[in-house]
Design a protein around this motif. Sequence first.
Motif, PDB file in Angstrom:
ATOM      1  N   SER A   1       0.832  -1.199   0.000  1.00 40.16           N
ATOM      2  CA  SER A   1       0.000   0.000   0.000  1.00 40.16           C
ATOM      3  C   SER A   1       0.868   1.252   0.000  1.00 40.16           C
ATOM      4  CB  SER A   1      -0.910   0.006   1.236  1.00 40.16           C
ATOM      5  OG  SER A   1      -1.635   1.208   1.294  1.00 40.16           O
ATOM      6  N   SER A   2       0.528   2.193  -0.881  1.00 48.71           N
ATOM      7  CA  SER A   2       1.259   3.459  -0.934  1.00 48.71           C
ATOM      8  C   SER A   2       0.507   4.554  -0.187  1.00 48.71           C
ATOM      9  CB  SER A   2       1.460   3.885  -2.398  1.00 48.71           C
ATOM     10  OG  SER A   2       0.207   4.036  -3.042  1.00 48.71           O
ATOM     11  N   GLN A   3      -0.619   4.187   0.414  1.00 41.76           N
ATOM     12  CA  GLN A   3      -1.423   5.164   1.125  1.00 41.76           C
ATOM     13  C   GLN A   3      -0.878   5.385   2.530  1.00 41.76           C
ATOM     14  OE1 GLN A   3      -5.348   3.521   1.000  1.00 41.76           O
ATOM     15  NE2 GLN A   3      -5.674   4.060  -1.125  1.00 41.76           N
ATOM     16  N   ALA A   4      -1.233   6.523   3.098  1.00 41.16           N
ATOM     17  CA  ALA A   4      -0.765   6.850   4.437  1.00 41.16           C
ATOM     18  C   ALA A   4      -1.470   6.006   5.490  1.00 41.16           C
ATOM     19  CB  ALA A   4      -0.991   8.334   4.720  1.00 41.16           C
ATOM     20  N   VAL A   5      -2.684   5.525   5.172  1.00 41.35           N
ATOM     21  CA  VAL A   5      -3.416   4.725   6.142  1.00 41.35           C
ATOM     22  C   VAL A   5      -2.754   3.365   6.285  1.00 41.35           C
ATOM     23  CG1 VAL A   5      -5.599   5.864   5.666  1.00 41.35           C
ATOM     24  CG2 VAL A   5      -4.978   3.832   4.368  1.00 41.35           C
ATOM     25  N   VAL A   6      -2.945   2.749   7.446  1.00 38.11           N
ATOM     26  CA  VAL A   6      -2.362   1.441   7.706  1.00 38.11           C
ATOM     27  C   VAL A   6      -3.251   0.363   7.097  1.00 38.11           C
ATOM     28  CG1 VAL A   6      -1.697  -0.196   9.506  1.00 38.11           C
ATOM     29  CG2 VAL A   6      -1.300   2.259   9.832  1.00 38.11           C
ATOM     30  N   ALA A   7      -2.650  -0.522   6.312  1.00 41.44           N
ATOM     31  CA  ALA A   7      -3.406  -1.625   5.726  1.00 41.44           C
ATOM     32  C   ALA A   7      -3.665  -2.671   6.803  1.00 41.44           C
ATOM     33  CB  ALA A   7      -2.624  -2.240   4.572  1.00 41.44           C
ATOM     34  N   ARG A   8      -4.909  -3.073   6.957  1.00 42.06           N
ATOM     35  CA  ARG A   8      -5.246  -4.069   7.973  1.00 42.06           C
ATOM     36  C   ARG A   8      -5.087  -5.465   7.378  1.00 42.06           C
ATOM     37  NH1 ARG A   8     -10.281  -1.963  11.727  1.00 42.06           N
ATOM     38  NH2 ARG A   8      -9.172  -0.200  12.633  1.00 42.06           N
ATOM     39  N   ASP A   9      -3.872  -5.969   7.430  1.00 32.83           N
ATOM     40  CA  ASP A   9      -3.579  -7.279   6.872  1.00 32.83           C
ATOM     41  C   ASP A   9      -3.576  -8.370   7.932  1.00 32.83           C
ATOM     42  OD1 ASP A   9      -3.361  -6.454   4.255  1.00 32.83           O
ATOM     43  OD2 ASP A   9      -1.275  -5.864   4.491  1.00 32.83           O
ATOM     44  N   ARG A  10      -3.924  -7.993   9.163  1.00 24.39           N
ATOM     45  CA  ARG A  10      -3.972  -8.974  10.247  1.00 24.39           C
ATOM     46  C   ARG A  10      -5.361  -8.953  10.884  1.00 24.39           C
ATOM     47  NH1 ARG A  10       1.236  -6.627  11.474  1.00 24.39           N
ATOM     48  NH2 ARG A  10       0.470  -5.658  13.382  1.00 24.39           N
ATOM     49  N   VAL A  11      -5.783 -10.111  11.352  1.00 27.83           N
ATOM     50  CA  VAL A  11      -7.098 -10.234  11.983  1.00 27.83           C
ATOM     51  C   VAL A  11      -6.917 -10.776  13.396  1.00 27.83           C
ATOM     52  CG1 VAL A  11      -9.350 -11.372  11.905  1.00 27.83           C
ATOM     53  CG2 VAL A  11      -8.268 -10.607   9.783  1.00 27.83           C
ATOM     54  N   LEU A  12      -7.479 -10.064  14.356  1.00 32.05           N
ATOM     55  CA  LEU A  12      -7.481 -10.509  15.752  1.00 32.05           C
ATOM     56  C   LEU A  12      -8.902 -10.929  16.106  1.00 32.05           C
ATOM     57  CD1 LEU A  12      -6.392 -10.783  18.671  1.00 32.05           C
ATOM     58  CD2 LEU A  12      -6.876  -8.331  18.961  1.00 32.05           C
ATOM     59  N   ILE A  13      -9.055 -12.182  16.513  1.00 26.94           N
ATOM     60  CA  ILE A  13     -10.368 -12.696  16.897  1.00 26.94           C
ATOM     61  C   ILE A  13     -10.367 -12.962  18.396  1.00 26.94           C
ATOM     62  CG2 ILE A  13     -12.078 -14.515  16.550  1.00 26.94           C
ATOM     63  CD1 ILE A  13     -10.909 -14.946  13.766  1.00 26.94           C
TER      64      ILE A  13
ATOM     65  N   LEU B   1      -4.782  -5.293  20.619  1.00 26.20           N
ATOM     66  CA  LEU B   1      -5.911  -4.396  20.375  1.00 26.20           C
ATOM     67  C   LEU B   1      -5.453  -3.019  19.911  1.00 26.20           C
ATOM     68  CD1 LEU B   1      -8.219  -5.138  23.449  1.00 26.20           C
ATOM     69  CD2 LEU B   1      -8.679  -5.736  21.073  1.00 26.20           C
ATOM     70  N   SER B   2      -4.274  -2.606  20.382  1.00 25.94           N
ATOM     71  CA  SER B   2      -3.769  -1.268  20.071  1.00 25.94           C
ATOM     72  C   SER B   2      -3.091  -1.191  18.712  1.00 25.94           C
ATOM     73  CB  SER B   2      -2.773  -0.824  21.153  1.00 25.94           C
ATOM     74  OG  SER B   2      -3.375  -0.845  22.430  1.00 25.94           O
ATOM     75  N   ASP B   3      -2.823  -2.337  18.116  1.00 27.42           N
ATOM     76  CA  ASP B   3      -2.123  -2.368  16.826  1.00 27.42           C
ATOM     77  C   ASP B   3      -3.102  -1.989  15.712  1.00 27.42           C
ATOM     78  OD1 ASP B   3      -0.761  -2.944  14.486  1.00 27.42           O
ATOM     79  OD2 ASP B   3       0.196  -4.733  15.314  1.00 27.42           O
ATOM     80  N   PRO B   4      -2.893  -0.860  15.026  1.00 27.26           N
ATOM     81  CA  PRO B   4      -3.836  -0.431  13.982  1.00 27.26           C
ATOM     82  C   PRO B   4      -3.897  -1.370  12.778  1.00 27.26           C
ATOM     83  CG  PRO B   4      -1.860   0.929  13.949  1.00 27.26           C
ATOM     84  CD  PRO B   4      -1.774   0.089  15.184  1.00 27.26           C
ATOM     85  N   ALA B   5      -2.924  -2.265  12.657  1.00 32.58           N
ATOM     86  CA  ALA B   5      -2.940  -3.210  11.533  1.00 32.58           C
ATOM     87  C   ALA B   5      -3.880  -4.380  11.791  1.00 32.58           C
ATOM     88  CB  ALA B   5      -1.529  -3.733  11.258  1.00 32.58           C
ATOM     89  N   ASN B   6      -4.375  -4.495  13.037  1.00 32.64           N
ATOM     90  CA  ASN B   6      -5.279  -5.590  13.378  1.00 32.64           C
ATOM     91  C   ASN B   6      -6.742  -5.188  13.188  1.00 32.64           C
ATOM     92  OD1 ASN B   6      -3.481  -7.637  14.128  1.00 32.64           O
ATOM     93  ND2 ASN B   6      -3.276  -6.844  16.216  1.00 32.64           N
ATOM     94  N   ALA B   7      -7.451  -5.947  12.391  1.00 31.63           N
ATOM     95  CA  ALA B   7      -8.910  -5.828  12.340  1.00 31.63           C
ATOM     96  C   ALA B   7      -9.440  -6.750  13.433  1.00 31.63           C
ATOM     97  CB  ALA B   7      -9.435  -6.261  10.980  1.00 31.63           C
ATOM     98  N   VAL B   8     -10.267  -6.226  14.324  1.00 27.40           N
ATOM     99  CA  VAL B   8     -10.688  -6.979  15.507  1.00 27.40           C
ATOM    100  C   VAL B   8     -12.107  -7.509  15.339  1.00 27.40           C
ATOM    101  CG1 VAL B   8     -10.994  -6.918  18.011  1.00 27.40           C
ATOM    102  CG2 VAL B   8      -9.195  -5.541  16.938  1.00 27.40           C
ATOM    103  N   VAL B   9     -12.271  -8.805  15.628  1.00 29.93           N
ATOM    104  CA  VAL B   9     -13.583  -9.459  15.595  1.00 29.93           C
ATOM    105  C   VAL B   9     -13.819 -10.080  16.959  1.00 29.93           C
ATOM    106  CG1 VAL B   9     -15.031 -11.173  14.444  1.00 29.93           C
ATOM    107  CG2 VAL B   9     -13.232 -10.003  13.154  1.00 29.93           C
ATOM    108  N   ASN B  10     -15.000  -9.881  17.516  1.00 33.70           N
ATOM    109  CA  ASN B  10     -15.313 -10.415  18.844  1.00 33.70           C
ATOM    110  C   ASN B  10     -16.415 -11.467  18.776  1.00 33.70           C
ATOM    111  OD1 ASN B  10     -13.772  -8.695  20.936  1.00 33.70           O
ATOM    112  ND2 ASN B  10     -14.659  -7.159  19.578  1.00 33.70           N
ATOM    113  N   PHE B  11     -16.196 -12.577  19.477  1.00 34.32           N
ATOM    114  CA  PHE B  11     -17.225 -13.616  19.602  1.00 34.32           C
ATOM    115  C   PHE B  11     -17.411 -13.960  21.075  1.00 34.32           C
ATOM    116  CE2 PHE B  11     -15.868 -14.550  15.189  1.00 34.32           C
ATOM    117  CZ  PHE B  11     -17.102 -14.405  14.583  1.00 34.32           C
TER     118      PHE B  11
END
Length: 278
Positions: free
Chosen positions: A152-164, A268-278
Amino acid sequence: MAKTVSALGIKAPNASILADNVVKHLDDPAETVVFLLSPGAEEGMEAVAGKHGYTLEITSAENHTEARMTPTGSTMEEIDVSGDFCPGPVITVGTILATLPVGERLKVTSTSADSIADIAAAVESSGSKVVKQGADGEKHYLIAEKAEKQESSQAVVARDRVLIAQSNGIGNAERAYATFLFAKAAQSMGKEVTVFLLMDGVSMARQGNAAVVKHPAFDRLDHLMDEVIRGGATVYACEMSAKFRGIGQADLVDGVRLAGAATYIQLLSDPANAVVNF
């Protein structure tokens, strides 16, 4: 594997002259060639394709045109996922795409338009692309093309990791299954997966517990957990929650390790993590 040739900035008819020379000197005459063209430079490409026995497909991208020449008679891999339910089709397609060389295509069909839409989202998220999507009678379909994942060349962080995060445990079979089915789907999309079991969720990791959870539509929960772990997922069990239940590291299934609150908060604090809760 498809060969990509950039002819950007070259106008017609020079672009077709270049294409003719490229195709003429291919080491493998069965190879597919994709020419990246400036808009309007595709004139003459059909004649080149016909001359060498290729089928031509022209598609428009954001800032260029792609002329794809495929040897006549060659076939792409096809799979029908009709009757399979979420996240099965996503996992199946992701697994097949992972084995294809860059540039190769996969056609996916299903009687469910929703399933095809879900697969399309997964394909794009994995870094590959959907080159065509539509319906043919009662069947819906898409054609996916394997592509190299671009940084990604964008300034935003790409969420390539998933935290469940899972806090319900085996007492809620639906949430227990969802934890690892979603994890498997994320893995099939090329995501790095971490599962954090806390509160009653740690019961899933106690040896023998997951083996008693079995829904008729799915494999046994312990088998699914093992697949996800062997697929590269990191699985943590909350140390505090484990102590509340008399569970130690020796009680956990292979591949699960104890971790404290700091590890969870850091994840949880890592912006690269997309968080899913079950």
